[in-house]
Structure formats: C-alpha cells, structure tokens
Motif scaffolding. Structure first.
Motif, PDB file in Angstrom:
ATOM      1  N   ASP A 190       0.834  -1.200   0.000  1.00 17.63           N
ATOM      2  CA  ASP A 190       0.000   0.000   0.000  1.00 17.63           C
ATOM      3  C   ASP A 190       0.866   1.245   0.000  1.00 17.63           C
ATOM      4  O   ASP A 190       1.971   1.262   0.536  1.00 17.63           O
ATOM      5  CB  ASP A 190      -0.946   0.010   1.212  1.00 17.63           C
ATOM      6  N   ASP A 211      -3.346   5.804   0.343  1.00 18.24           N
ATOM      7  CA  ASP A 211      -4.724   5.456  -0.019  1.00 18.24           C
ATOM      8  C   ASP A 211      -4.805   4.577  -1.261  1.00 18.24           C
ATOM      9  O   ASP A 211      -5.899   4.243  -1.715  1.00 18.24           O
ATOM     10  CB  ASP A 211      -5.544   6.729  -0.264  1.00 18.24           C
ATOM     11  N   LYS A 262      -8.484   3.027  -1.005  1.00 18.36           N
ATOM     12  CA  LYS A 262      -9.140   2.924   0.296  1.00 18.36           C
ATOM     13  C   LYS A 262     -10.544   3.508   0.198  1.00 18.36           C
ATOM     14  O   LYS A 262     -10.748   4.582  -0.363  1.00 18.36           O
ATOM     15  CB  LYS A 262      -8.335   3.645   1.365  1.00 18.36           C
ATOM     16  N   THR A 263     -11.499   2.755   0.705  1.00 19.77           N
ATOM     17  CA  THR A 263     -12.889   3.201   0.675  1.00 19.77           C
ATOM     18  C   THR A 263     -13.165   4.083   1.885  1.00 19.77           C
ATOM     19  O   THR A 263     -12.976   3.645   3.024  1.00 19.77           O
ATOM     20  CB  THR A 263     -13.840   1.994   0.692  1.00 19.77           C
ATOM     21  N   GLU A 322     -13.542   1.652   7.533  1.00 21.62           N
ATOM     22  CA  GLU A 322     -12.846   1.091   8.680  1.00 21.62           C
ATOM     23  C   GLU A 322     -13.806   0.282   9.545  1.00 21.62           C
ATOM     24  O   GLU A 322     -14.937   0.702   9.798  1.00 21.62           O
ATOM     25  CB  GLU A 322     -12.209   2.206   9.521  1.00 21.62           C
ATOM     26  N   ARG A 368      -8.482  -5.688   7.297  1.00 22.86           N
ATOM     27  CA  ARG A 368      -7.988  -4.674   6.377  1.00 22.86           C
ATOM     28  C   ARG A 368      -8.532  -4.862   4.970  1.00 22.86           C
ATOM     29  O   ARG A 368      -8.666  -3.911   4.218  1.00 22.86           O
ATOM     30  CB  ARG A 368      -6.460  -4.700   6.336  1.00 22.86           C
ATOM     31  N   GLU A 385     -11.222  -2.605   3.782  1.00 27.28           N
ATOM     32  CA  GLU A 385     -10.982  -1.178   3.628  1.00 27.28           C
ATOM     33  C   GLU A 385     -10.709  -0.794   2.179  1.00 27.28           C
ATOM     34  O   GLU A 385     -10.682   0.381   1.854  1.00 27.28           O
ATOM     35  CB  GLU A 385      -9.781  -0.759   4.481  1.00 27.28           C
ATOM     36  N   TRP A 386     -10.447  -1.752   1.307  1.00 25.37           N
ATOM     37  CA  TRP A 386      -9.990  -1.457  -0.048  1.00 25.37           C
ATOM     38  C   TRP A 386     -11.014  -1.887  -1.080  1.00 25.37           C
ATOM     39  O   TRP A 386     -11.620  -2.943  -0.950  1.00 25.37           O
ATOM     40  CB  TRP A 386      -8.663  -2.175  -0.315  1.00 25.37           C
ATOM     41  N   ARG A 387     -11.146  -1.064  -2.111  1.00 27.72           N
ATOM     42  CA  ARG A 387     -12.006  -1.419  -3.231  1.00 27.72           C
ATOM     43  C   ARG A 387     -11.134  -1.747  -4.433  1.00 27.72           C
ATOM     44  O   ARG A 387     -10.349  -0.912  -4.886  1.00 27.72           O
ATOM     45  CB  ARG A 387     -12.964  -0.285  -3.573  1.00 27.72           C
TER      46      ARG A 387
END
Length: 303
Positions: free
Chosen positions: A3, A6, A82-83, A87, A275, A278-280
């Motif tokens: 990562d 973001d 990161k969406t 969280e 985690r 948290e990601w798209r």
C-alpha cells in the motif's frame, strides 16, 4: 499487499509478468515485419504487391496485443483504493451470561431471564457460559443475539456432563474469557439459585470488578413459596453481586438489571483487523480497458 497511503496493490506478485512482456516485445521487434512472407512469395511478386498497395512493410500487431496483456497483468495485481468510512470497529463492551443448568426444574425461568437480558443488550458483544460441576463456553462473544437466543432453548440439565454446582468455575472462566478477548468493560450476569456459592466465588467477583467488569446476580426459584423465600441463598446472591459491584435481582423480574446494562451502552471501541474490507479493487475495470487494444488487433486494414 503493498500500500502507498490510499492506493494499494492487493496481489503485487502479478507484476512479475511485466518484465517477461518487455523481453517478448524486444524480441519480436527485431524480426522482419513481413516475417516468413519473404520466403513464401516470389521476391518480384512481393515487390509488385508492396508497390501497388504502397506498403513499406506489413503492419505490426504485437504492440496492441502486448498492451492488452500488460493491462490484464496490472488488473490481476488488484489495484485498489481505500474506501472512505470502510474502517471496521470492534466493540470492547460485552454482556456475558453465566447460566446454571444443574437443575432442570429451574431452567425455564433461568432461560427466560437470559433471553430478556440478551434482547436488551443492544449492539454489545454477547456471550454465554453454561455451568454445573464445571463451566463451558456455549457461544463465543458475538454481536448476533438471535444465534444465542436459538441456542438457549436447546439447553437442558444434561447439556453439561459434570455433576455438581460450581459457580466459582464459571466466574473464573468468565474472567479468563474477557481477558483473552481484550474486553474493556463488561456486565456479567450470573443466573442461579445461589447454591454452591462460597468465599472463593466472592473473591473472583471482586477480581472481576477490579478489572472493570460488573457482576449481577439473578436468583432463580423452582416455584413460588418453595425456595423463593430461602434467606440464605438470596443473601449469598446479594453478597456476590455486592462484591462484583453489580445489582442483585430476581430471575422472574430481570427488568431492572436489563435496564442498568442497557444504560451503559457502548463506550469502548477499537479499529478492527479486517484490512481487506478497507480497499475497493478496481482490477475489473482495467480488464474492460484491456479489450480496447485487442480491437485494434482484430480491426481489418482498409485498402
């Protein structure tokens, strides 16, 4: 996963495909554009064809194809962003019920009281410990109250195989469970007829209170007029609740304790460890873009 703030690559190992593609591109560019056509066609005829159609060399199709494969490789890497607001948080407040299942005639009242507490515990984590001669975890801490309620009605006096009544073991089990789950504040409700309580149980109740938990007791009677008026057992349950800095009540009327637990609500949360949520992943959209270079390969040449 790699990562960069973001932005992230969820499956970065797919990047290893790109150097191979670069080598393939260099190797193919060294070849004659007309390839084997120079050996298959008479040189004079080939020269006429090239002159008539103003062709200097056959157009290369490798570039669009390699671009498409490169886009597919990048898509498989899982480019993600990161969406906002994704969280995950975990409640650090819990309601844990310790249910005495040693006597079948008391179970209906005890189960009804336990269900009442579960229904009014809000979004807290919930857990259920059954005990008789020993204590067992019937359900780990969860935020799904419905699963616990359905479990309650499958309990009978043979669920715990160990004979006897050891509330001290249930209290010790509860203390260890809450520690391991890193619960900050908890309400522990002991639902029992008061038998088996001893100084060790009171010491454990005091230890729970010292760790930020409160121990409530709900007295269960077999029937009105029998042991409901037993002053010794009621006094022991009241003393245990006092040591645990909680309330003492009756299983037939659990409203006050339920309201007291609900009033505390949720005061402690922590960021969760999921985690991946948290990601798209935008890789699927790159796969659509990879189709565009392929159209250039398949497009016919105008005369």
């Amino acid at each position: 996963m790699i990562d960069f703030g973001d932005v992230a690559l969820l499956r970065p190992l797919w990047l290893l495909v790109l150097p191979g593609l670069a080598l393939l591109l260099v190797a193919t560019r060294r070849r004659d554009a007309l390839g084997d056509w120079r050996r298959a066609v008479d040189p004079s005829l080939l020269a006429v064809i090239l002159h008539r159609h103003a062709i200097v060399g056959a157009p290369r199709r490798d570039g669009p194809l390699l671009a498409s494969v490169a886009l597919i490789a990048v898509a498989l890497c899982g480019p993600a962003m990161k969406t906002p607001g994704a969280e995950q948080f975990r409640n650090l407040d819990a309601t844990l019920i310790l249910l005495d299942v040693s006597r079948g005639e008391r179970l209906p009242q005890a189960v009804a009281a336990a269900q009442f507490l579960l229904e009014r515990s809000g979004a807290r984590q919930l857990g259920l410990v059954l005990y008789a001669g020993d204590a067992y975890l019937a359900s780990p801490l969860t935020d799904d109250a419905n699963s616990l309620e359905s479990l309650l009605y499958a309990i009978d006096d043979t669920t715990v195989p160990d004979g006897g009544i050891r509330p001290d073991r249930a209290l010790a089990f509860a203390r260890r469970l809450l520690r391991e789950a890193r619960i900050v504040a908890a309400d522990v409700a002991l639902i029992s007829d008061g038998e088996g309580l001893d100084p060790r149980a009171e010491r454990l109740a005091a230890s729970l209170a010292g760790e930020g938990r409160r121990l409530h007791t709900l007295f269960v009677s077999a029937r009105i007029g029998a042991d409901a008026l037993d002053p010794g057992r009621r006094a022991a349950m009241t003393s245990l609740a006092a040591a645990g800095r909680g309330r003492a009540g009756d299983a037939a009327h659990p409203q006050e304790i339920a309201e007291d637990i609900a009033a505390r609500g949720i005061a402690h949360v922590e960021r969760g460890e999921l985690r991946a949520l948290e990601w798209r992943d935008y890789g699927r959209f790159l796969l659509l873009l990879a189709a565009a270079p392929l159209l250039l390969v398949l497009r016919g040449r105008d005369d």
